[in-house]
Design an enzyme around this catalytic site. Structure first.
Site, PDB file in Angstrom:
ATOM      1  N   HIS B  62       0.860  -1.190   0.018  1.00 48.58           N
ATOM      2  CA  HIS B  62      -0.181  -0.010   0.152  1.00 48.58           C
ATOM      3  C   HIS B  62       1.063   1.073  -0.227  1.00 48.58           C
ATOM      4  CE1 HIS B  62      -3.988   1.990   1.481  1.00 48.58           C
ATOM      5  NE2 HIS B  62      -3.339   2.856   0.755  1.00 48.58           N
ATOM      6  N   LEU B  65       2.426   6.637  -5.273  1.00 48.81           N
ATOM      7  CA  LEU B  65       3.564   7.222  -5.757  1.00 48.81           C
ATOM      8  C   LEU B  65       3.420   8.341  -6.781  1.00 48.81           C
ATOM      9  CD1 LEU B  65       5.544   3.725  -6.776  1.00 48.81           C
ATOM     10  CD2 LEU B  65       5.556   5.213  -4.472  1.00 48.81           C
ATOM     11  N   HIS B 181     -10.723   1.009   0.867  1.00 50.01           N
ATOM     12  CA  HIS B 181     -10.366   1.874   1.783  1.00 50.01           C
ATOM     13  C   HIS B 181     -11.707   2.101   2.529  1.00 50.01           C
ATOM     14  CE1 HIS B 181      -9.345   6.251   2.851  1.00 50.01           C
ATOM     15  NE2 HIS B 181     -10.635   6.357   2.988  1.00 50.01           N
ATOM     16  N   HIS B 234      -5.632  -0.407   5.682  1.00 53.56           N
ATOM     17  CA  HIS B 234      -5.309   0.473   6.967  1.00 53.56           C
ATOM     18  C   HIS B 234      -6.243   0.516   8.046  1.00 53.56           C
ATOM     19  CE1 HIS B 234      -7.709   3.061   4.449  1.00 53.56           C
ATOM     20  NE2 HIS B 234      -6.505   3.551   3.738  1.00 53.56           N
ATOM     21  N   ASN B 280      -5.837   9.808   6.937  1.00 50.36           N
ATOM     22  CA  ASN B 280      -7.004   9.201   6.845  1.00 50.36           C
ATOM     23  C   ASN B 280      -6.860   7.597   6.464  1.00 50.36           C
ATOM     24  OD1 ASN B 280      -9.754   8.614   6.548  1.00 50.36           O
ATOM     25  ND2 ASN B 280     -10.146   9.647   4.478  1.00 50.36           N
ATOM     26  N   ASP B 307       1.103   3.111   3.771  1.00 51.62           N
ATOM     27  CA  ASP B 307       0.251   3.967   3.146  1.00 51.62           C
ATOM     28  C   ASP B 307       1.069   5.261   2.779  1.00 51.62           C
ATOM     29  OD1 ASP B 307      -1.829   5.237   2.137  1.00 51.62           O
ATOM     30  OD2 ASP B 307      -3.242   5.238   3.868  1.00 51.62           O
ATOM     31  N   HIS B 311       3.222  14.445   0.384  1.00 46.78           N
ATOM     32  CA  HIS B 311       2.801  15.662   0.010  1.00 46.78           C
ATOM     33  C   HIS B 311       3.922  16.812  -0.155  1.00 46.78           C
ATOM     34  CE1 HIS B 311      -1.471  14.485  -0.038  1.00 46.78           C
ATOM     35  NE2 HIS B 311      -1.173  13.865   1.249  1.00 46.78           N
TER      36      HIS B 311
HETATM   37 ZN    ZN Z   1      -6.804   4.750   2.178  1.00 45.44          ZN
HETATM   38 ZN    ZN Z   2      -3.778   4.866   0.669  1.00 47.08          ZN
END
Ligand code: ZN
Ligand code: ZN
Lengths: 318, 427
Positions: B62, B65, B181, B234, B280, B307, B311
């Site tokens: 997870h 990229l 998700h 997640h 999240n 995950d 940013h």
């Molecule tokens: Zn997610």
């Molecule tokens: Zn994700």
């Protein structure tokens, strides 16, 4: 460094001593507003920027009076921006203000944490004039001052905050400030407008306004924003008044006289009825007067003034 | 012939029940021999792994990229570089790119970018729905042919329950997981952190645990109905762990993962409006963290993932509620997992390696995840005792958004080998 430190971003974390000092300083400053020439030279030569990202005429005017009565130079900046661009605006604004060598910033912003965000990035003193649904410390302080004037002490007094606590910045400042000064605090409102974990903040929770009135020495009645109905938190304003409205009929059944506070602007006939707002137990106009005094006190203390309080109140040579 | 002999390390390979000091020989990108003392063939490169742990290459199923679309934030190449720097030899790239990786051409592009970069292997994940719009099923078959290994609309849930059912059924043809998700948007809407005492104090709108758990329950029930394989992203709450535990006990084909940050940090990390702790699902309570750790221990949660969500600095440098979600994780995950799971005695080193490598390959049907003779020559060599301070400026990722900056972690990747070649090494 002043007793308050560099900034006033909230009442959370302020000690009882710090809060008491602000109120003690505010008391004599009330008198400045009673004079023919409503001015003391305390902040002469200092520049204060009132940075309002969100319209709030009352708060801005109150700050502006406070600044002018202390002889500061003030600049009002009404910064608006879409939700997309406001992040850049805040960072860029902070850098620009810093470059202009101003002394203090009063900030009102729609995002929780915005005042702290700014305070961490500039050298100037920052005063939070309301950040999102977080805090509005000077409003909290003026409520404390108003209550203290009426009660003498807040120790053991029972204050209930009524209404939309979830979206209220005033409520949080009140809870922390009141508890610091030894009051018992409760909240009352529809559960859909109270934070789920509010009980963990050490307050009682009433689900009926009648219970709150039965319990309290004072009610701080929050403004119900009309958007809350549109967003589905409550079915209608009419029903809100029927279930949670502070009405004369309800107050008449109270076991004791209850002080009524409201941060304004009021929705008469929704959270509060006119005959209560204008009635003998309302201290709503005292709150407005105290607002200017409390803000003068905060400006004074953050500026780290050495002059004694007596001199400030006397005015000296303007 | 190219040969690499990894000598004298502690080989930890749960896929073979192996935990012993020995050598691993890689020839032409394949494991030629594993365990015991192996003589170096003529011309072989020798890597001395004395005192280090040698495991099947770590796999993160997870990661984000950002390429195509946000190459300013991360590219397949920089992400794959970050992966090997963190000890990962393979990563699965989520399809919420711009454009969305929802077709054969984009899947092929991501795969080729990964091959060209020459760091970690990059396995694309295709979108479940066209444009991740949640309306029309994307072309799974075409994407599988181009290299997609799973399907997900990650970044958001598949809100349409009928579409989710169809996706699980249709994926059975290709034997790939549907990766969800878990979030009920109408309940999470506008929230920026866990709903609880901290959100009440900070005046931030909270996301209740149930926003995740209701979707977890829905997916498990749909997997029960369809027989499809659903993999839940997640997990962050105790309730989710309990639901997955129930699902597995029923024999339902559900697998799950947890991020390194959710087993190591609580909602308190948000104090001060720290946007590097905004993600999240959000960081939850200490009770949730403990339940997630126990879920890993007892096998309810199969995999540890990152995950990884890079940013720009200035995107995070803003008011909390408006800042984007996500943190980078590829270069800190191994250290975080060793520090918070192994050093604390919650998982053995073997169990951790299983959840970071062997099981990932097994349940997602990926190559690797074992050092058995004849398998991929992907090997991670790490020092489980090395203490180091996280310095985001040193990251190979373009992202610097981590809540661990300045934290001291124990355990670090020392040498990462992909296809028999050393692609990352700490001297
Ligand atoms: Zn997610
Ligand atoms: Zn994700």
């Amino acid at each position: 460094m002043s007793l308050l430190g560099k900034d006033l971003v909230g009442l959370a974390g302020l000690s009882r001593e710090q809060i008491t000092t602000i109120l003690d300083v505010a008391e004599p400053l009330r008198e400045v507003s009673e004079r023919a020439i409503k001015k003391v030279p305390t902040l002469r030569g200092m520049t204060v920027v009132n940075l309002f990202f969100e319209a709030s005429t009352r708060t801005r005017i109150s700050f502006e009076f406070a600044e002018k009565r202390m002889s500061a130079d003030t600049v009002n900046v009404a910064a608006s921006g879409s939700s997309v661009s406001k992040g850049e605006t805040l960072v860029d604004t902070a850098r620009n203000l810093e470059a202009m060598r101003i002394d203090m910033v009063v900030i009102r912003h729609a995002s929780s944490g915005a005042a702290r965000f700014l305070a961490e990035r500039i050298e100037s003193n920052v005063i939070n004039a309301g950040d999102g649904t977080h805090e509005h410390p000077t409003q909290g302080l003026l409520d404390l001052l108003t209550l203290r004037q009426r009660f003498g002490t807040l120790e053991g007094k029972r204050i209930c905050i009524c209404g939309d606590v979830l979206h209220s910045r005033v409520a949080r400042s009140n809870i922390w400030g009141l508890k610091s000064l030894g009051a018992d605090v409760a909240v009352c409102g529809p559960r859909s407008l109270l934070p789920n974990a509010i009980g963990e903040m050490g307050v009682q929770v009433f689900s009926r306004i009648e219970q709150a009135i039965e319990w309290a020495d004072a009610l701080n009645v929050l403004r119900l924003q009309l958007e809350r109905m549109q967003a589905g938190y409550i079915p209608s304003l009419r029903e809100y008044n029927r279930v949670f409205g502070v009405t004369r009929a309800r107050l008449e059944r109270a076991p004791r006289d209850i002080l009524i506070l409201h941060p304004g602007p009021m929705n008469r006939g929704v959270e509060i009825d006119s005959d209560v707002a204008d009635g003998p137990h309302s201290v709503i106009l005292d709150q407005v007067t105290n607002g200017v005094a409390v803000r003068m006190a905060v400006l004074y203390l953050l500026a780290g003034q050495k002059a004694s309080l007596a001199d400030v109140a006397k005015g000296g040579a303007a | 012939m190219s040969a690499l002999l990894v000598k004298g390390g502690r080989i930890v390979d749960p896929s073979q029940n192996l935990d012993a000091v020995g050598d691993v020989l890689l020839v032409d990108g394949i494991v030629a021999q594993c365990g015991g003392t192996i003589a170096a063939p003529a011309g072989a490169q020798v890597y001395d792994a004395t005192g280090l742990v040698v495991t099947p290459g770590l796999i993160d199923v997870h990661v984000h990229l950002r390429e195509p679309g946000r190459e300013d934030v991360e590219t397949v190449a920089t992400g794959a570089h970050a992966a090997v720097a963190g000890g990962f030899t393979a990563v699965c790239a989520m399809p919420n790119t711009k454009p969305v990786t929802d077709n054969q051409a984009t899947v092929g592009f991501v795969k080729r970018q990964g091959e060209a970069a020459g760091f970690a292997r990059v396995y694309p994940i295709g979108a479940i729905s066209v444009g991740q719009q949640g309306e029309t099923l994307a072309e799974f078959g075409e994407m599988v042919a181009a290299g997609a290994v799973a399907f997900s609309d990650d970044g958001k849930p598949v809100e349409n329950t009928q579409l989710m059912r169809t996706a699980m059924e249709y994926a059975l043809t290709f034997n790939v997981p549907i990766v969800e998700h878990c979030e009920v948007m109408s309940l999470a809407h506008g929230g920026s952190m866990n709903e609880g005492i901290v959100s009440a104090r900070l005046g931030l709108k909270g996301i209740p645990a149930e926003a995740e758990e209701i979707d977890v329950a829905r997916c498990i029930l749909l997997a029960k109905r369809t027989g499809g394989h659903v993999h839940l992203c997640h997990l962050s709450t105790k309730g989710s762990v309990d639901l997955v535990r129930w699902g597995k006990a029923q024999g339902i084909n559900v697998t799950s993962e947890v991020c390194s940050h959710h087993i190591s940090l609580t909602e308190e990390a948000v104090e001060g409006y720290n946007t590097n702790a905004k993600m999240n699902p959000p960081l939850r309570t200490a009770a949730d963290v403990e339940a997630l750790q126990q879920g890993l221990k007892d096998g309810t949660i199969d995999l540890l993932v990152t995950d990884h969500a890079p940013h720009h600095y200035d995107e995070k440098e803003r008011e909390f509620a408006d800042a984007p979600n996500g943190i980078v994780g590829l270069e800190t995950a191994l250290g975080v997992n060793i520090t918070y799971l192994v050093e604390t005695g919650i998982l053995t080193l073997n169990e951790m390696v299983n959840r970071m490598s062997c099981l990932a390959a097994k349940i997602w049907h990926l190559p690797g995840g074992t050092l058995a003779k004849g398998s991929l020559g992907d090997v991670t060599v790490f020092d489980p005792k090395k203490r180091w301070v996280v310095d985001p400026k040193q990251f190979k990722s373009k992202g610097r958004n981590t809540p661990y900056g300045g934290h001291t972690l124990t355990g670090q990747a020392i040498c990462t080998i992909v296809g028999g070649k050393i692609v990352h090494q700490v001297s």
